[in-house]
Design a protein around this motif. Structure first.
Motif, PDB file in Angstrom:
ATOM      1  N   LEU A   1     -14.875 -41.917  30.148  1.00  0.00           N
ATOM      2  CA  LEU A   1     -13.509 -41.620  30.553  1.00  0.00           C
ATOM      3  C   LEU A   1     -12.604 -42.844  30.416  1.00  0.00           C
ATOM      4  N   GLU A   2     -12.923 -43.897  31.152  1.00  0.00           N
ATOM      5  CA  GLU A   2     -12.076 -45.096  31.137  1.00  0.00           C
ATOM      6  C   GLU A   2     -12.130 -45.778  29.779  1.00  0.00           C
ATOM      7  N   GLY A   3     -13.334 -45.901  29.235  1.00  0.00           N
ATOM      8  CA  GLY A   3     -13.450 -46.548  27.934  1.00  0.00           C
ATOM      9  C   GLY A   3     -12.668 -45.816  26.867  1.00  0.00           C
ATOM     10  N   GLY A   4     -12.742 -44.482  26.864  1.00  0.00           N
ATOM     11  CA  GLY A   4     -12.013 -43.711  25.868  1.00  0.00           C
ATOM     12  C   GLY A   4     -10.513 -43.848  25.997  1.00  0.00           C
ATOM     13  N   VAL A   5     -10.014 -43.769  27.215  1.00  0.00           N
ATOM     14  CA  VAL A   5      -8.569 -43.859  27.440  1.00  0.00           C
ATOM     15  C   VAL A   5      -8.038 -45.229  27.051  1.00  0.00           C
ATOM     16  N   PHE A   6      -8.678 -46.288  27.528  1.00  0.00           N
ATOM     17  CA  PHE A   6      -8.157 -47.628  27.259  1.00  0.00           C
ATOM     18  C   PHE A   6      -8.402 -48.063  25.814  1.00  0.00           C
ATOM     19  N   ALA A   7      -9.454 -47.558  25.179  1.00  0.00           N
ATOM     20  CA  ALA A   7      -9.654 -47.845  23.753  1.00  0.00           C
ATOM     21  C   ALA A   7      -8.553 -47.192  22.923  1.00  0.00           C
TER      22      ALA A   7
END
Length: 297
Positions: free
Chosen positions: A27-33
């Motif tokens: 979730l976080e990795g996908g959004v911030f990437a």
């Protein structure tokens, strides 16, 4: 009164599932990437007549907004207070990171030049350089890539595996990501995993915040591209202040991937990373793997 202590309410089951480390990585990795890629690609705005200084301003504002989003995610999604972009020593840590990143890459270049791998052949007028574009990229990569790889990936993997495995996996991921870049090579990705993955991971572990590592990462990229006109991780030829010429074998120059893929860069960055890792260990910032932790009864 029966003296019973009120129990803390447990989060709903759905929220407990979302807070599992692997789910947070997705979730976080996908959004911030996605944010990172979007902001790094803002240079195309120049083709619509947007001035480089304006691109820098948009990138800086976007990065600031992303840090605020990170704080919100830490508070409302993870249920914790943000530790990564806080601290009274923030300005000092950021300044140290900028100085270290610039200094380390200058040392890499000096070694390569001393061995005959790079030569300065001229100086460009400031107005002809890509100063504002590379300053914008430095801010974005320094802050947002570090949110993805150290703030999310390393920190969440550490909860599952402990520090050592998490550091190795996050470093490998950092190297593999750069295989998608133009002129990328397996040797370059391997070098990035060993040098930058280790160095940047150790910088995060040393402070347990992102200021130092963001400054280090951004300044390394900016010095490489704008000062020495050296390709950054295979992303093409930058137009920097110094006109440089790279000659000799790829182990010395890094080829089209840039000096990051060279043996001098590997030597300098890996050794700096080992020093920071030792200091982090001395500070007690290394977490044992869950299966090796023992609870005293």
């Amino acid at each position: 009164m029966d003296g019973a202590q009120p129990s803390l309410a447990r989060p709903p089951r759905a929220l407990r599932i979302v807070r599992f480390p692997l789910i947070l990585i997705l979730l976080e990795g996908g959004v911030f990437a996605a944010i990172d890629l979007s902001l790094q690609s803002l240079a195309w705005l120049q083709s619509f007549g947007v001035a480089p200084l304006a691109v820098f301003g948009i990138s800086a504002a976007g990065t600031a907004a992303t840090i605020m989003l990170w704080k919100a995610a830490r508070r409302w999604l993870e249920g914790e207070r943000d530790h990564e972009f806080t601290g009274r020593a923030a300005a000092w840590e950021l300044a140290c990171g900028i100085g270290a990143g610039a200094g380390l890459f200058c040392l890499v270049t000096a070694i390569a030049a001393g061995l005959g791998g790079i030569a300065v052949t001229g100086v460009r007028p400031f107005a002809q350089t890509e100063f504002w574009i590379w300053a914008a990229i430095a801010i974005v990569t320094g802050a947002i890539e570090e949110i993805v790889f150290r703030g999310v990936l390393l920190r969440q993997l550490e909860r599952l595996t402990g520090t050592w495995i998490a550091l190795g996996l996050s470093a490998a991921g950092f190297g593999l990501l750069h295989l998608a870049n133009r002129d990328a090579t397996l040797a370059g990705a391997f070098s990035l995993a060993l040098e930058s993955g280790l160095l940047l991971g150790a910088a995060y572990l040393y402070t347990r915040r992102l200021w130092l590592v963001a400054g280090l990462h951004g300044a390394w990229n900016f010095t490489q591209a704008w000062l020495f006109s050296v390709p950054v991780s295979g992303t093409g030829q930058p137009i920097g202040l110094l006109v440089t010429r790279r000659v000799g074998p790829e182990w010395l120059t890094g080829g089209d991937f840039g000096l990051e893929a060279s043996l001098p860069a590997l030597f300098v960055a890996a050794n700096a990373g080992l020093v920071l890792l030792w200091l982090a260990y001395r500070r007690g910032h290394v977490v044992a793997a869950p299966w090796s932790r023992h609870t005293k009864l």
